[in-house]
Design a protein around this motif. Sequence first.
Motif, PDB file in Angstrom:
ATOM      1  N   GLY A  19      -7.335   9.211   8.745  1.00 54.20           N
ATOM      2  CA  GLY A  19      -7.118   8.736  10.007  1.00 54.20           C
ATOM      3  C   GLY A  19      -5.473   7.821   9.695  1.00 54.20           C
ATOM      4  O   GLY A  19      -4.999   8.204   8.694  1.00 54.20           O
ATOM      5  N   PRO A  20      -5.166   7.047  10.734  1.00 54.86           N
ATOM      6  CA  PRO A  20      -3.664   6.452  10.647  1.00 54.86           C
ATOM      7  C   PRO A  20      -3.626   5.439   9.364  1.00 54.86           C
ATOM      8  O   PRO A  20      -2.355   5.135   9.192  1.00 54.86           O
ATOM      9  CB  PRO A  20      -3.606   5.846  11.978  1.00 54.86           C
ATOM     10  N   VAL A  21      -4.440   5.091   8.874  1.00 49.91           N
ATOM     11  CA  VAL A  21      -4.484   4.039   7.867  1.00 49.91           C
ATOM     12  C   VAL A  21      -5.297   4.337   6.506  1.00 49.91           C
ATOM     13  O   VAL A  21      -6.425   5.183   6.703  1.00 49.91           O
ATOM     14  CB  VAL A  21      -4.719   2.623   8.296  1.00 49.91           C
ATOM     15  N   ASN A  22      -5.100   4.144   5.344  1.00 47.55           N
ATOM     16  CA  ASN A  22      -5.934   4.351   4.289  1.00 47.55           C
ATOM     17  C   ASN A  22      -6.496   2.991   3.850  1.00 47.55           C
ATOM     18  O   ASN A  22      -6.346   1.826   4.583  1.00 47.55           O
ATOM     19  CB  ASN A  22      -5.041   4.796   3.296  1.00 47.55           C
ATOM     20  N   ASP A  23      -6.742   2.805   2.360  1.00 44.74           N
ATOM     21  CA  ASP A  23      -7.528   1.481   2.068  1.00 44.74           C
ATOM     22  C   ASP A  23      -6.527   0.523   1.593  1.00 44.74           C
ATOM     23  O   ASP A  23      -7.020  -0.649   1.196  1.00 44.74           O
ATOM     24  CB  ASP A  23      -8.410   1.738   1.101  1.00 44.74           C
ATOM     25  N   THR A  24      -5.278   0.675   1.635  1.00 43.60           N
ATOM     26  CA  THR A  24      -4.382  -0.519   1.498  1.00 43.60           C
ATOM     27  C   THR A  24      -4.251  -1.207   2.692  1.00 43.60           C
ATOM     28  O   THR A  24      -3.590  -2.312   2.625  1.00 43.60           O
ATOM     29  CB  THR A  24      -2.972   0.208   1.185  1.00 43.60           C
ATOM     30  N   ASN A  25      -4.677  -0.970   3.790  1.00 45.52           N
ATOM     31  CA  ASN A  25      -4.678  -1.732   5.199  1.00 45.52           C
ATOM     32  C   ASN A  25      -5.930  -2.163   5.681  1.00 45.52           C
ATOM     33  O   ASN A  25      -6.916  -1.301   5.685  1.00 45.52           O
ATOM     34  CB  ASN A  25      -3.701  -0.857   6.052  1.00 45.52           C
ATOM     35  N   PHE A  26      -5.954  -3.149   6.353  1.00 40.45           N
ATOM     36  CA  PHE A  26      -7.164  -3.535   7.040  1.00 40.45           C
ATOM     37  C   PHE A  26      -7.336  -2.715   8.298  1.00 40.45           C
ATOM     38  O   PHE A  26      -6.264  -2.389   9.110  1.00 40.45           O
ATOM     39  CB  PHE A  26      -7.010  -4.982   7.514  1.00 40.45           C
TER      40      PHE A  26
END
Length: 213
Positions: A19-26
């Motif tokens: 999706g638009p974020v990975n695990d570096t972002n909440f």
Amino acid sequence: MFSFVVEGILNGAGEVAKGPVNDTNFGYRDDIEAIEYDPEGAKELLAEAGYEDGFSTTIWTNDTQERIDVATYVQSLLADIGIDVTIQEFEWGTYIERTSNGEHDMFIFGLSLGTHDADYPMHMLFHSDNTGPPGNRTMMRDDTFDEMLYEARIEQDEETRLDMYVEAANYLNEQSPMAFLYHPNEIMGYRNEVQGFWTDASGLYQLKDITIQ
């Protein structure tokens, strides 16, 4: 299938996107329901839409080799299901202006996630208020999604808020305004004498705590 983009184009320096974020972002969680590569299913959808013989279209990209290579790979995948794609390259200023105006069929773009929070990319890239130059170049206008983002933005409970962004990511994948291909790694080198150097999730250098021994 998009693992080829990571391994063959990025030389392993990245990860396939869900999706638009990975695990570096909440806002990321492993159970986000990523779109699977399904050429036979795509052919069925094309036939249902009246394009059983395919159609011709374009992919726009700026003149960055990585994105040109990605466009070429996507071109080959779409050819397999009968879609004839022409790649058009633009210099950056022209690319920004013309995609802001919505002149494209398809385009390749990226976003650095500097806030460590899913609100930023989801709001900038897909909220109705940001259609066009502010960042929503897919021209998505969806009242349901706008409301999902508003409710997640004001939610105070962290776990509930995380659930809401996972729901929003799944909704985006279902609506498919954009195909999320990969998240690149930030690669940099520095000498052993440099201590305290790090980068945030957007790749910005953090220099305030650096010492040289």
